[in-house]
Design an enzyme around this catalytic site. Structure first.
Site, PDB file in Angstrom:
ATOM      1  N   LYS A  77      -9.458  -1.197  18.537  1.00 16.39           N
ATOM      2  CA  LYS A  77      -9.650  -1.627  17.288  1.00 16.39           C
ATOM      3  C   LYS A  77      -8.669  -2.026  16.553  1.00 16.39           C
ATOM      4  O   LYS A  77      -7.551  -2.041  16.871  1.00 16.39           O
ATOM      5  CB  LYS A  77     -10.460  -0.492  16.569  1.00 16.39           C
ATOM      6  CG  LYS A  77      -9.625   0.777  16.296  1.00 16.39           C
ATOM      7  CD  LYS A  77     -10.082   2.117  15.881  1.00 16.39           C
ATOM      8  CE  LYS A  77      -9.396   3.134  15.546  1.00 16.39           C
ATOM      9  NZ  LYS A  77      -9.775   4.325  14.765  1.00 16.39           N
ATOM     10  N   ARG A 109     -16.258  13.351   8.715  1.00 11.00           N
ATOM     11  CA  ARG A 109     -16.282  11.953   8.425  1.00 11.00           C
ATOM     12  C   ARG A 109     -17.312  11.389   8.843  1.00 11.00           C
ATOM     13  O   ARG A 109     -17.949  10.790   8.084  1.00 11.00           O
ATOM     14  CB  ARG A 109     -14.756  11.293   9.205  1.00 11.00           C
ATOM     15  CG  ARG A 109     -14.377   9.946   8.904  1.00 11.00           C
ATOM     16  CD  ARG A 109     -12.994   9.758   9.384  1.00 11.00           C
ATOM     17  NE  ARG A 109     -12.995   9.717  10.862  1.00 11.00           N
ATOM     18  CZ  ARG A 109     -12.158   9.193  11.411  1.00 11.00           C
ATOM     19  NH1 ARG A 109     -10.887   9.044  11.046  1.00 11.00           N
ATOM     20  NH2 ARG A 109     -12.091   9.250  12.857  1.00 11.00           N
ATOM     21  N   TYR A 163      18.263  -4.942  -4.016  1.00 13.12           N
ATOM     22  CA  TYR A 163      17.564  -4.493  -5.184  1.00 13.12           C
ATOM     23  C   TYR A 163      17.719  -2.847  -5.422  1.00 13.12           C
ATOM     24  O   TYR A 163      17.742  -2.094  -4.583  1.00 13.12           O
ATOM     25  CB  TYR A 163      16.136  -4.688  -4.950  1.00 13.12           C
ATOM     26  CG  TYR A 163      15.527  -6.078  -4.882  1.00 13.12           C
ATOM     27  CD1 TYR A 163      15.495  -6.944  -6.104  1.00 13.12           C
ATOM     28  CD2 TYR A 163      15.158  -6.790  -4.017  1.00 13.12           C
ATOM     29  CE1 TYR A 163      15.134  -8.322  -6.107  1.00 13.12           C
ATOM     30  CE2 TYR A 163      14.607  -8.208  -3.810  1.00 13.12           C
ATOM     31  CZ  TYR A 163      14.732  -8.775  -4.961  1.00 13.12           C
ATOM     32  OH  TYR A 163      14.364 -10.011  -5.052  1.00 13.12           O
ATOM     33  N   MET A 194      11.183  -8.161   0.264  1.00 14.88           N
ATOM     34  CA  MET A 194      10.120  -8.935   1.031  1.00 14.88           C
ATOM     35  C   MET A 194      10.541  -9.615   2.274  1.00 14.88           C
ATOM     36  O   MET A 194       9.424  -9.453   3.287  1.00 14.88           O
ATOM     37  CB  MET A 194       9.595  -9.948   0.216  1.00 14.88           C
ATOM     38  CG  MET A 194       8.280 -10.722   0.675  1.00 14.88           C
ATOM     39  SD  MET A 194       7.812 -11.867  -0.656  1.00 14.88           S
ATOM     40  CE  MET A 194       6.910 -10.895  -1.987  1.00 14.88           C
TER      41      MET A 194
END
Length: 355
Positions: A34, A129, A251, A299
């Protein structure tokens, strides 16, 4: 072309499948593919796992992709169908489904099918679940058997703490008591259960994260189970900077040098799937030598300490995770799990399949 690349080893997949089989020699292996095979590429992974007895996915589109590629093994939709019209395709292509709720039973009761379907009836043993609670199990099973649409039945559950110290004793006992007197095949074991609790192997085991070469337990390394990493995420240094003591980087100026520091700028950032929250000191390998990240992940770029790797210049090879630096180590440093990192590798990262 940007130098970042994810290399996928088919031989490592086959090796890890063999490891799973060695731990559960009397069970069939359902390879869980999956989430695009945990980020490795669905059909890429299937090639390496072609010796598996079955494949577990989520959606009908994935199931059909596998079947249309020519694979004849059992294919199991882990969340079952999402609408009744999917049942026609499931029947036509011999796809197995999980049934975990009343609505899915109603779909089977109300539809006409050319051929009956293999069903895994899911029992909720405490994870809360998916699945029928034990008190509702007998009625759910009776309705499935009476509807005339079920070719064969397997009983399944999923353990919430198979990878933790508490283990599976409680929910395993719930499953055994709930299904007592019924002689149907069972499917209980995820990777952690497969490796730790042979009594719960049953007729099917569902091997997931271990197939991709990472450990399902934080307390034990993948290498301790003889698992091999399947994905190697690599890039290159695209620039070099030199910092004096007191100068900062990136940053937020999140790293400040305390001594003269040589910094490599790497073409990899959070838009490629590398975790933005990875802190200073996250392990990485440059030119074959272990070092660490510095500053805040951007990024498209991140920073590595190459002060002690004088040969590292522009174009130097960088392994973000793979054979030298395990994805588990990076995940632990970033406060997450390897599943998330592997699944998060972005489509813009080129993927190379290696035999």
């Amino acid at each position: 072309m940007r130098p970042i690349q994810a290399s996928i080893s088919l031989s490592a997949l086959a090796h890890n499948l063999a490891v799973a089989r060695s731990h559960a020699p009397h069970s069939k292996i359902m390879a869980v593919v999956k989430a695009n095979a945990y980020g490795h590429g669905l059909l890429n992974a299937i090639r390496g796992l072609k010796a598996a007895d079955g494949f577990a996915i989520l959606g009908l589109d994935e199931a059909l992709a596998i079947r249309n590629a020519g694979y004849l093994q059992t294919i199991l939709m882990l969340e079952g169908v999402f609408s009744s019209d999917e049942l026609t395709h499931v029947s036509e292509h011999a796809i197995s489904i999980v049934v975990h709720c009343d609505a899915q039973i109603k779909m089977l009761e109300q539809i006409k099918l050319a051929k009956p379907i293999s069903v895994h009836l899911k029992i909720n043993t405490g994870m809360n679940r998916l699945g029928f609670k034990p008190i509702d199990f007998e009625l759910a099973m009776a309705r499935l058997l009476a509807c005339g649409k079920v070719a064969d039945l397997t009983l399944m559950t999923h353990f919430a703490t198979a990878d933790e110290a508490s283990g599976i004793a409680g929910p395993f006992d719930v499953f055994n008591k709930t299904t007592q007197g019924h002689q149907y095949p069972s499917s209980l074991a995820n990777s952690a259960t497969l490796l730790r609790f042979p009594a719960a192997h049953g007729q099917w085991v569902r091997a997931g994260i271990m197939l991709y070469g990472t450990s399902p337990m934080a307390s034990q390394s993948a290498a301790s189970f003889n698992l091999k990493p399947v994905m190697q995420l690599t890039s290159q240094i695209i620039a070099v900077q030199s910092l004096e003591a007191g100068e900062s980087l990136g940053y937020g100026l999140a790293f400040t040098a305390t001594k003269k520091t040589r910094v490599g700028i790497v073409a990899c950032g959070y838009a490629d799937g590398y975790p933005r929250h990875a802190p200073n000191g996250t392990p990485v390998a440059v030119a074959g030598k272990l070092t660490q990240t510095l500053g805040r992940v951007s990024m498209d770029m991140l920073y590595v300490d190459i002060s002690n790797i004088p040969e590292a210049e522009m174009g130097a090879h960088v392994e973000l995770w793979g054979s030298q630096v395990s994805v588990d180590e990076v995940a632990q440093a970033a406060g997450t799990i390897s599943y998330e990192l592997l699944c998060a590798v972005a489509p813009r990262v080129s993927m190379k399949v290696e035999d």
